[in-house]
Design an enzyme around this catalytic site. Structure first.
Site, PDB file in Angstrom:
ATOM      1  CG  ASN A 136      -6.005   2.155   5.146  1.00 25.26           C
ATOM      2  OD1 ASN A 136      -5.569   2.231   4.868  1.00 25.26           O
ATOM      3  ND2 ASN A 136      -6.849   2.023   3.821  1.00 25.26           N
ATOM      4  N   GLY A 139      -5.688  -7.065  -1.441  1.00 27.21           N
ATOM      5  CA  GLY A 139      -3.838  -7.129  -1.076  1.00 27.21           C
ATOM      6  C   GLY A 139      -3.986  -8.129   0.542  1.00 27.21           C
ATOM      7  N   GLY A 156      -0.269  -4.002  -4.479  1.00 27.48           N
ATOM      8  CA  GLY A 156      -0.506  -4.274  -3.475  1.00 27.48           C
ATOM      9  C   GLY A 156      -1.068  -4.837  -2.319  1.00 27.48           C
ATOM     10  CB  CYS A 181      -3.580  -7.005 -22.821  1.00 28.14           C
ATOM     11  SG  CYS A 181      -3.918  -5.403 -23.410  1.00 28.14           S
ATOM     12  CB  CYS A 196     -17.192  29.453 -18.603  1.00 24.61           C
ATOM     13  SG  CYS A 196     -18.198  27.966 -20.830  1.00 24.61           S
ATOM     14  CB  SER A 213       5.917   3.250  -6.750  1.00 27.29           C
ATOM     15  OG  SER A 213       5.252   3.392  -7.907  1.00 27.29           O
ATOM     16  CB  ALA A 235      -0.425   0.987 -10.592  1.00 21.93           C
TER      17      ALA A 235
END
Lengths: 339, 697
Positions: B58, B31, B26, B160, B175, B97, B123
């Site tokens: 960004n 990043g 990233g 994890c 609905c 990716s 990811a």
């Protein structure tokens, strides 16, 4: 900034341009349009363009303030390349503030950025009075005391900050500061015959808080019996700050990597004089050289966020001494001189 | 370059920094900051991967990028900028990716530590699995607004990433969207569906017309139907549903009809407006059961609203992002956006469609205007275009300072990891306000134990899947359950009892099964499926628990922890309505959009489905507005999910959860954007522990 309240309200009336709305979109969604308008009127002094100065400068420029003055009379050295990313390699030996201009401007062309290279000690009230917020980085306690006093007279918001290696702090001298804090509550929004549904409602509350003078820190007794329990809980960061500031004033310099071993010995000696039996280890004293980028990022991020809080008058700024411990990554606030 | 200067770092750390290989996943908000810290600290072997490109929004925080870089690869530009800080570093940038099969376990094994700075859950889940398998320590990070989070994930030592359930995304019964909206978000979701009906990819379950099959309106609806048998295009909808049996055809036919009808009208603003906001509303009014305990909607009419026609300053109006437009103003903007969108749509070739994108001005104007007109009709609060964009685009606020702080902590933790000082690696949270101990950068007191029932890191992972085996096809099972919900990439599935292959990762090998229902393959209550994703080295047993889904139920639900298996009798809307509204989301980081596929702008080199890695993080928290999250929902792009075949009359929203979203406890994460389209629902597993924090990014 005598009348900061009025000034802000008045200028906050100016609409942002479409370009500003677009660029600052993600932060306007966090702190709101009014805050962004206030940022746009703010003039900030960053004195001391070491790695920490560069980091604060970057964050403040990105936020969209009006003007940033980069002030430094020192030259770029090899040590700066550990964290001073605004000064390019080729600028070795040039003035640090001037060397940082090009990259600083590239961060946000909408901000007015200039450099000043006159020594700090020659700067008088007239100079500091041009700014809404003054950030002093790498100065002696003597200088910090002088500037804090000037800023208190002028009503200018004052921050002192430093990073040694991976350890860092900031002190906030905001005098009387008023701000708005959002208080969150849950409210039932469903109608009586429906399933219960809540919504978070935030109510803005206006507060005013007094920030003590820097002299309170200088007078603060880290060995006071009443303080020992807190010290044990929060760790020896505050002792380390005292040790480092003492080193700086005794040696007219900071610990240096070229004299690493000898300087660690000096630090140990100061530690033992100031706070015998403290939990401040010699390992911790090995982490105090140059300015290490990730730690600078943390402290510089915190200081910049405090500046943003002050300028936008949103949320409570830390009162008043922030200490960062790089080993645990605890960042905490000690109220020095606050009753 | 601290490590290149003797004496700056302690000698052991200096050596480790010099020789370690680091992967940054990233190149967004976190990043960029991580990469800067790494090169300045003196790491020389760095690889960075991100599939995203740079967007103007960004630039308020991703400081390695400047205006001239907009549209370029984040990974590559980040590399260039970071090299200017330290020309001695070797940085390899991948504009790709991280879930691509090019980056297998052996790729991850090259690194001494992985720093993840992603903005979406899918990811993150994948990187989590790869690092567990490669046995490489992973430092996960995420931000959202003022909140940030950093945690170490190390096999055998810590939880994890998937040990704790993440908050699920909010979704809405069909609905509610079609018949009885009661919140702004319902109207916004509806408006995005309307966009897709007219111009976008055709998606099942996104009908915008009144739903005559609404159980609450059942009787009344029957009468209406007869009366209207010869109705116009819109009503055809309902009729078709009831009468046609061919499952798929149904939805599509209808959709094409609405689209075709609009085209045949030359996108006449008055005609379309009256159909959506007058005729359809009148149809709803005839379903009188719905309005017995609700305030009935009040239809609006084009001529009454705009007796003088469309004004010329609609463009100017549309630029007033912070103003709450009146319903008349909305009509002006509707007409303007309709004109622009239809022109763009007619220029497309073949079956191409427009993709809704919050940053596309007419697309956003259209949704803001339509949502507000509908809100007005139902007496729901109208919102400014700015606010609607947050909700429709699932934007997570993001600032430079939080990202800098979080990335700084992340790299400090990397120092500790390299020195194997594990005790120093507890998770850290950054917050706006002080806790009771006057801390705002707060480490955990201990490492939470790994979850023994974790369906990823437990020794023999298993989940129970509640699923309507009579309505879900194999293809939907693979795409929605295995890939989107359980985050596998390329699964193989066999029946445990017979060993027969249900789904093969080899192209074409099991294509003949795709349209079959699970029950047709003897996958019924009590059956155990063995799923194996070779690429992730991930094996999972799935125990099937059949249930007959009701109309508003989701067609499946993953129950990760057997203890949570319970009969479920909650009402169908439970998920939508009960959540305290507030929570949610997170996800994506900066820019990234998360979900993906739909946002047009991201370039994705590989076709992998997931997306973005990007940036910052996510976390979620609760205090954010709820808004955000919701939005997402809709889009589902692709899959048909389960739409049902059989009962044509009812369609159920499939809600799936999105994976991407992460949310977590924390708050902040990422920045931005959008989420998108797909939504899936995740199960309840998540709800349980919602308070924990988890995600990050």
């Amino acid at each position: 900034m005598k009348m900061d309240v009025d000034k802000n309200t008045e200028e906050a009336g100016v609409e942002l341009t479409e370009a500003e709305n677009e660029l600052y979109d993600r932060q306007i969604r966090l702190w709101g349009l009014e805050s962004q308008k206030r940022l746009r009127t703010a003039n900030i002094l960053i004195s001391g363009l070491n790695g920490l100065g560069a980091e604060i400068t970057k964050n403040i420029i990105l936020s969209g303030v009006n003007l940033v003055k980069l002030h430094d009379d020192k030259l770029v050295t090899e040590e700066d390349f550990c964290s001073q990313f605004l000064a390019p390699r080729e600028s070795l030996g040039l003035n640090r503030a001037e060397a940082s201009l090009t990259r600083a401007r590239a961060l946000n062309p909408m901000v007015d950025i200039s450099a000043d290279t006159q020594p700090l000690k020659e700067k008088t009230a007239e100079f500091f009075g041009q700014f809404d917020v003054v950030v002093i980085n790498g100065a002696s306690n003597e200088e910090l005391l002088r500037i804090d006093t000037i800023c208190r007279d002028l009503g200018v918001k004052f921050f002192a900050t430093d990073v040694w290696g991976m350890f860092g702090f900031h002190y906030a001298g905001l005098q009387k500061h008023s701000y708005v804090e959002n208080v969150f509550k849950y409210k039932v929004v469903s109608k009586p015959n429906e399933k219960v549904k809540y919504e978070t409602v935030s109510t803005p509350v206006q507060r005013e808080v007094e920030y003590p003078a820097y002299s309170n820190w200088l007078d603060f007794d880290i060995n006071a019996p009443s303080y020992q329990r807190k010290l044990r809980r929060d760790g020896p960061g505050i002792i380390l700050l005292r040790v480092l500031q003492t080193f700086r004033s005794e040696n007219k310099r900071d610990p240096h990597y070229k004299t690493r071993t000898a300087d660690i010995a000096l630090l140990e000696q100061i530690r033992d004089e100031l706070a015998p039996n403290s939990t401040l280890t010699s390992d911790a004293l090995g982490l105090l050289f140059a300015q290490i980028s990730p730690a600078v990022a943390v402290v510089g991020g915190v200081v910049a966020q405090e500046i943003i809080k002050v300028v936008t008058k949103m949320e409570a700024p830390h009162r008043n001494l922030f200490i960062f411990n790089p080993e645990t990554c605890v960042g905490y606030v000690e109220a020095i001189g606050v009753n | 370059m601290a490590a290149a200067i003797d004496g700056v770092l302690p000698a052991t750390l200096q050596e480790l920094v010099k020789k370690s290989k680091v992967l940054v996943v990233g190149a967004g908000g976190i990043g960029c900051e991580v990469l800067k810290n790494l090169v300045l600290s003196g790491f020389t072997e760095i690889e960075i991967i991100d599939l995203d490109t740079i967007d103007l929004s960004n630039l308020n925080r991703q400081f390695l990028f400047h205006r001239e870089h907009v549209g370029k690869s984040k990974a590559r530009v980040a590399r260039e900028s970071a090299l200017s800080f330290n020309p001695d570093a070797n940085i390899t940038a991948y504009h790709d990716s991280v879930t691509s099969t090019d980056y297998g376990v052996n790729f991850f094994k090259k690194f001494d530590v992985v720093l993840s700075a992603l903005d979406n859950r899918a990811a993150r889940n994948h990187v989590n699995r790869m690092c567990l398998n490669a046995d490489v320590p992973l430092i996960e990070s995420g931000t959202s607004g003022y909140n940030g989070q950093v945690e170490l994930i190390k096999r055998g030592l810590t939880q994890c990433y998937e040990c704790t359930p993440k908050e699920k995304q909010r979704s809405f019964p069909g609905c509610t969207i079609r018949n009885t909206p009661s919140e702004p978000i319902h109207c916004i979701v509806w408006a995005k569906h309307l966009f897709n009906q007219l111009f976008g990819e055709s998606v099942e379950d996104e009908d915008i017309s009144p739903d005559a099959a609404d159980p609450e309106a059942q009787e009344a609806a029957a009468e209406v139907k007869d009366a209207d048998a010869a109705g116009d295009a819109a009503d055809v909808n309902e009729n078709k549903k009831e009468t046609d049996s061919p499952p798929n055809a149904n939805g599509n036919v209808v959709r094409i009809n609405t689209r075709q009808w609009a085209k045949d009208c030359n996108y006449d603003a008055a005609k379309l407006f009256n159909k959506f906001f007058n005729e359809d509303i009148n149809y709803l009014l005839r379903m009188s059961n719905l309005w017995k305990s609700r305030k009935a909607p009040v239809p609006v009419q084009w001529d009454t609203l705009l007796p003088d026609g469309v004004s010329s300053d609609a463009q100017e109006l549309a630029r007033q992002h912070h103003k709450i437009w009146t319903v008349e103003e909305c009509a002006h903007v509707f007409a303007k956006a309709l004109k622009e969108l239809s022109a763009a749509f007619l220029k497309l070739e073949g079956n191409d469609t427009l993709v809704w994108d919050k940053d596309d001005q007419p697309a956003m104007d259209f949704v803001a205007a339509c949502a507000n007109v509908r809100s007005h009709i139902f007496e729901i609060e109208r919102k400014s275009r700015f606010e609607i964009k947050s909700m429709a685009g699932n934007i997570i606020p993001a600032i430079a300072t939080t990202n800098a702080i979080t990335a700084g902590i992340s790299v400090l933790r990397a120092f500790s990891v390299l020195q194997a000082k594990w005790e120093q690696c507890k998770a850290v949270y950054a917050r706006l306000r002080l806790n009771g101990r006057n801390q705002f950068l707060v480490p955990d007191a201990f490492f939470p134990e790994p979850n023994p029932n974790c369906y990823v890191c437990a020794s023999d992972p298993a989940i129970t899947l509640r699923i309507d085996t009579k309505r879900v096809q194999i293809k939907a099972f693979r795409d929605e359950v295995l890939i989107k919900t359980l985050n596998m990439v390329n699964p193989d599935v066999t029946l445990e009892s017979t060993g027969s292959i249900v789904i093969s990762s080899e192209e074409g090998e099991t294509e003949c099964n795709e349209q079959k229902l699970l029950s047709d393959m003897n996958i019924v209550d009590g059956v155990i499926l063995k799923c194996d994703d070779f690429f992730q080295s991930y094996e999972l047993s799935i125990i099937i628990a059949h249930f007959d889904a009701d109309r508003e139920d989701v067609l499946f639900e993953v129950i990760a922890d057997k203890n949570q298996l319970q009969p479920k009798e909650e009402p169908k809307e439970a998920e939508a309505e009960t959540e305290p509204s507030s929570r949610k989301r997170a996800a994506n980081g900066d820019d990234a959009t998360d979900d993906g596929p739909s946002t047009s702008k991201r370039s994705r080199p590989t076709e992998v489905e997931d997306d973005d890695d990007d940036d910052d993080c996510l976390v979620v928290e609760e205090d954010d507005d709820d808004d955000v999250e919701e939005v997402v929902t809709e889009a589902t792009d692709k899959l048909t999910e389960v739409s049902l075949q059989k009962t044509a009359a009812k369609r159920k929203p499939s809600k799936v959860l999105d994976d991407d979203e992460d949310i977590t406890e924390i708050l902040d994460s990422s920045d931005e954007e959008d989420a998108g389209p797909t939504k899936r629902k995740r199960t309840k597993l998540e709800e349980t522990k919602a308070g924990e924090v988890i995600s990050i990014d």
